[in-house]
Design a protein around this motif. Structure first.
Motif, short mmCIF file in Angstrom:
data_model
loop_
_atom_site.label_atom_id
_atom_site.label_comp_id
_atom_site.label_asym_id
_atom_site.label_seq_id
_atom_site.Cartn_x
_atom_site.Cartn_y
_atom_site.Cartn_z
N LEU A 101 -6.30 4.87 -3.43
CA LEU A 101 -6.69 3.58 -2.87
C LEU A 101 -8.19 3.34 -2.96
N ALA A 102 -8.98 4.39 -2.81
CA ALA A 102 -10.43 4.24 -2.90
C ALA A 102 -10.83 3.80 -4.31
N LEU B 150 0.83 -1.20 0.00
CA LEU B 150 0.00 0.00 0.00
C LEU B 150 0.86 1.26 0.00
N ALA C 272 -7.19 4.13 3.58
CA ALA C 272 -6.56 5.42 3.30
C ALA C 272 -6.82 6.44 4.40
N LYS D 25 -8.83 2.27 -6.47
CA LYS D 25 -8.21 0.98 -6.77
C LYS D 25 -8.87 -0.17 -6.02
N LEU D 26 -9.20 0.05 -4.74
CA LEU D 26 -9.68 -1.04 -3.89
C LEU D 26 -11.11 -0.87 -3.42
N ARG E 277 -13.03 -0.66 0.75
CA ARG E 277 -11.94 -1.13 1.61
C ARG E 277 -10.74 -0.20 1.52
N GLY E 278 -10.43 0.24 0.30
CA GLY E 278 -9.31 1.15 0.11
C GLY E 278 -9.57 2.50 0.75
N GLN F 243 -3.64 1.25 10.18
CA GLN F 243 -3.68 0.44 8.97
C GLN F 243 -3.14 -0.95 9.23
#
Length: 302
Positions: free
Chosen positions: A268-269, A258, A280, A271-272, A275-276, A287
């Protein structure tokens, strides 16, 4: 001596509010820990947690380090989630000691990377609560040395000696570091979250972290009860210790991935997904807690 051989958890379960039985539990705890009444545990620390810590100490003394690690984790579970800024002094001291003991158990398991990294995580948690905890800092220094992270080991050892110049073990460990050590491995890149989430999103992320931690704690204790009912407590304690070690290292690996994604500008939001977004919005230590709980639950459900 015969009393010390009794399972402390069984004594606790048997007490069930009985004054006589609870007095017996307290007596066994004093025999195991060597503490007198004047040094008894403050009431803010759950009795079950202290019993588990004492049992972990007994397992450690018997050379059962996986089992000790698992039992220390259960003791921390009983104390529940906490805020390092607002936790009461007695609980702060107790939980820091449990994490520091966990670090020592990891070191006793071996000098490999997995054991060392888990020892570092456990010592980090102790030092988050008690930055002046000499035992935890020395154990972290030993873990760094075991995997040739010389600069990190040197920093911890030098800090110990600044506070306690007569610490012979720290002095000896510092003298044994390779000449010129200090240019190699640095701590994993921090998963900085400044500017990644607003206060509302951060609050939601902390709530999700709390749920994750509670689920992991309930799962550990639920499976423990199942094994106890089958008179297989020792078997579960060892399995739990092994799984805890594995989950901590999986979390470390995922955290580094990460960090690399964030350093590359990845959202991250996006991409994932949800959960991302949660990850984040958490701090670096949060984390790792989230990822460790997730890795543990995945492994136990598998």
């Amino acid at each position: 001596m015969a009393e010390q051989q009794l399972k402390l958890s069984d004594l606790l379960a048997a007490s069930n509010g009985s004054v006589a039985a609870e007095t017996k539990v307290a007596h066994v705890l004093r025999e195991v820990s060597g503490k007198n009444d004047a040094q008894s545990v403050p009431s803010s620390v759950p009795k079950e947690a202290e019993v588990l810590k004492a049992e972990g100490n007994q397992l450690f003394s018997s050379g059962k380090f996986y089992e000790a690690l698992a039992t220390y984790q259960l003791a921390a579970d009983v104390c529940g989630a906490y805020n390092s800024c607002t936790i009461d002094p007695a609980s702060r001291q107790f939980i820091a000691a449990v994490h520091s003991n966990s670090a020592q158990a990891c070191l006793k398991l071996g000098s490999g990377r997995e054991e060392a990294k888990t020892a570092c995580v456990m010592a980090d948690r102790a030092l988050d609560l008690e930055p002046d905890n000499i035992k935890a800092r020395f154990r972290r220094a030993c873990a760094h040395s075991n995997i040739c992270e010389w600069s990190l080991a040197r920093a911890d050892l030098e800090m110990i000696l600044r506070h306690k110049p007569q610490h012979r073990a720290a002095r000896g460990a510092l003298d044994r570091l390779p000449a010129g050590a200090g240019m190699e491995v640095t701590r994993s890149a921090s998963l900085a979250t400044e500017g990644l989430a607003e206060a509302g999103a951060q609050a939601e992320a902390k709530d999700e972290l709390q749920r994750q931690l509670v689920m992991g704690s309930r799962l550990r204790r639920g499976v423990l009860k199942y094994y106890e009912a089958q008179q297989r407590r020792g078997e579960w304690q060892r399995k739990l210790g092994e799984m805890h070690l594995s989950a901590t290292n999986q979390a470390e690996h995922m955290a580094q991935q990460l960090a690399d994604m964030l350093a590359s500008g990845v959202d991250l939001a996006e991409k994932l997904g949800q959960r991302g977004a949660v990850i984040a919005a958490l701090s670096c230590s949060q984390q790792r807690q989230f990822l460790e709980a997730d890795a543990f639950m995945t492994s136990i459900k598998g």
